[in-house]
Design a protein around this motif. Sequence first.
Motif, short mmCIF file in Angstrom:
data_model
loop_
_atom_site.label_atom_id
_atom_site.label_comp_id
_atom_site.label_asym_id
_atom_site.label_seq_id
_atom_site.Cartn_x
_atom_site.Cartn_y
_atom_site.Cartn_z
N ALA A 87 0.82 -1.21 0.00
CA ALA A 87 0.00 0.00 0.00
C ALA A 87 0.86 1.26 0.00
O ALA A 87 0.58 2.22 -0.73
N LEU A 88 1.90 1.29 0.80
CA LEU A 88 2.73 2.49 0.92
C LEU A 88 3.49 2.79 -0.38
O LEU A 88 3.71 3.95 -0.72
N THR A 89 3.88 1.76 -1.09
CA THR A 89 4.65 1.96 -2.33
C THR A 89 3.77 2.15 -3.55
O THR A 89 4.29 2.42 -4.64
N THR A 90 2.46 2.05 -3.39
CA THR A 90 1.56 2.23 -4.54
C THR A 90 0.48 3.28 -4.25
O THR A 90 0.39 4.30 -4.93
N ARG A 91 -0.32 3.06 -3.21
CA ARG A 91 -1.49 3.90 -2.94
C ARG A 91 -1.18 5.11 -2.04
O ARG A 91 -1.92 6.09 -2.07
N LEU A 92 -0.12 5.02 -1.23
CA LEU A 92 0.14 6.05 -0.22
C LEU A 92 1.58 6.59 -0.33
O LEU A 92 2.34 6.55 0.64
N PRO A 93 1.95 7.12 -1.47
CA PRO A 93 3.35 7.55 -1.66
C PRO A 93 3.75 8.71 -0.74
O PRO A 93 4.91 8.82 -0.34
N ARG A 94 2.82 9.59 -0.40
CA ARG A 94 3.17 10.74 0.44
C ARG A 94 3.40 10.31 1.89
O ARG A 94 4.25 10.88 2.58
N THR A 95 2.66 9.31 2.31
CA THR A 95 2.88 8.78 3.66
C THR A 95 4.26 8.14 3.74
O THR A 95 5.00 8.32 4.72
N LEU A 96 4.64 7.40 2.70
CA LEU A 96 5.98 6.79 2.67
C LEU A 96 7.06 7.87 2.62
O LEU A 96 8.12 7.73 3.25
N ALA A 97 6.78 8.97 1.90
CA ALA A 97 7.75 10.06 1.81
C ALA A 97 7.96 10.71 3.19
O ALA A 97 9.07 11.16 3.50
N LEU A 98 6.91 10.76 4.01
CA LEU A 98 7.06 11.28 5.37
C LEU A 98 8.01 10.39 6.18
O LEU A 98 8.80 10.89 6.99
N MET A 99 7.94 9.09 5.97
CA MET A 99 8.87 8.18 6.63
C MET A 99 10.29 8.44 6.15
O MET A 99 11.24 8.45 6.95
N ASP A 100 10.46 8.68 4.86
CA ASP A 100 11.79 8.98 4.31
C ASP A 100 12.40 10.20 4.98
O ASP A 100 13.62 10.29 5.15
N ARG A 101 11.55 11.16 5.36
CA ARG A 101 12.04 12.39 5.99
C ARG A 101 12.11 12.26 7.51
O ARG A 101 12.40 13.24 8.21
N GLY A 102 11.81 11.08 8.03
CA GLY A 102 11.88 10.85 9.46
C GLY A 102 10.75 11.49 10.24
O GLY A 102 10.85 11.66 11.46
N LYS A 103 9.64 11.82 9.58
CA LYS A 103 8.54 12.51 10.24
C LYS A 103 7.39 11.58 10.62
O LYS A 103 6.42 12.01 11.23
N LEU A 104 7.50 10.31 10.27
CA LEU A 104 6.43 9.35 10.57
C LEU A 104 7.05 7.97 10.73
O LEU A 104 7.80 7.52 9.86
N GLY A 105 6.74 7.30 11.83
CA GLY A 105 7.27 5.96 12.07
C GLY A 105 6.43 4.88 11.42
O GLY A 105 5.30 5.12 10.95
N GLY A 106 6.96 3.68 11.41
CA GLY A 106 6.27 2.56 10.76
C GLY A 106 4.94 2.23 11.41
O GLY A 106 3.97 1.89 10.73
N PHE A 107 4.85 2.32 12.75
CA PHE A 107 3.61 2.00 13.44
C PHE A 107 2.51 2.97 13.03
O PHE A 107 1.38 2.58 12.75
N GLY A 108 2.87 4.27 12.96
CA GLY A 108 1.89 5.26 12.51
C GLY A 108 1.50 5.05 11.06
O GLY A 108 0.33 5.20 10.69
#
Length: 410
Positions: A87-108
């Motif tokens: 889902a993160l690599t297809t439907r939710l790219p911006r959420t994954l990008a937040l993880m790349d920037r260290g602004k969102l953890g995996g649990f969230g």
Amino acid sequence: MALLEELTDSDLLGLVNASVDSLDDKDSVAVAQAASAGIARLEAVRFRALAQLNRHRGGAGSVVQEVALELSLVDNHAGSMVAAAEALTTRLPRTLALMDRGKLGGFGAMKVVAATAWLSEENARAADAVLEDRLPGRNADQIRKAANHAAISVDRDGADRRARRHREGRRLTLRQGEAGVASIEVEDGPVEKVTAAYRRIDREARALRKSGETRTLDQLRADIALDLLLSGQGGGSERTEVFLYMDLFTYLGLNNDPAELAGHGHIPAGLARQIATGPDAVLRRIITDPLSGQVLDVGRDRYRPTAGLGEFVRVRDRECRRPGCHRPAQACDLDHVVPWQFGGHTAADELVDLCRRDHRLKDEPGWVYQLAPDGTLTITTPTGHSYDSTPPPLHEPRTQSPLADEPPPF
């Protein structure tokens, strides 16, 4: 492989660990925050790797078992990880990008995945865009609520259908335990009834504790629930308030904005109207500022000023005001931001709702609470970090009525 070597550089980690012992309180918090951001970036790498593995295997079911073995996970969690990676690599790219920037953890991130799983890919991307600025700095429960609200907002009809389907699946389950214990649970019950039932049980448990009962609150709540089930005490005649926040135009069916059930979160407009038009519903007029959505007045026929003030503050705050705490305001303490003995006043602009735990935290050394005229509560921790808490608006700011474009009714 260079990437693998970078991720497993134990020498670098050893140097960092060796320097931690010399940190003061403020630096300790800063390092913990930096470590969390680094972990989030690594979790993004892990999700991408799992998605790549899943694509290589064509989505075969055996991928879950392989991941479970390699990462030492139970199958259910491994399945959730693989589904989240997809889902993160297809439907939710911006959420994954937040993880790349260290602004969102995996649990969230997995909370976002779960909340949007029922959406179409198009609607999931729309929710993803809405959430991009709303997730950083939030805890898992706040993320769950924000993601749920975004999902309901982008597919309101689908949310209503989903709510009806889930409520139809309500059931009572019994689970036998060891050493003479068992558990009984109402699963997927109507949220307004489950909330009201819990609050009634909790209120009776707290009353018994105040009267000198030695059992813990958890023990009392369990005992009272079982007594009510077995004896039917009260005969169902006692009513418990459940606070539902809904725009008038949503109530009238002129729009389908999500409503909010205190302590639970957002619910679809159709379900909110069903609850609000039930035989036991009591409506209360609340005047809001159209530009901010904040509460200006709570309508009532008559009241004592002290009771009316407390009611206003509780309706305004909705939940405990410490960021991340979602205990309903009706179950919280009404507290002076500036203590009474130090010149505080009993007025709406100096009162906030805090649950008993956070009420006590406020009195701990080094904690500073400040309330601005607009209702924003700023909490400063002993290490000097500040966090803001503003009562959520009852509706999105608006400049005109939904009826503005309608012809006059005559």
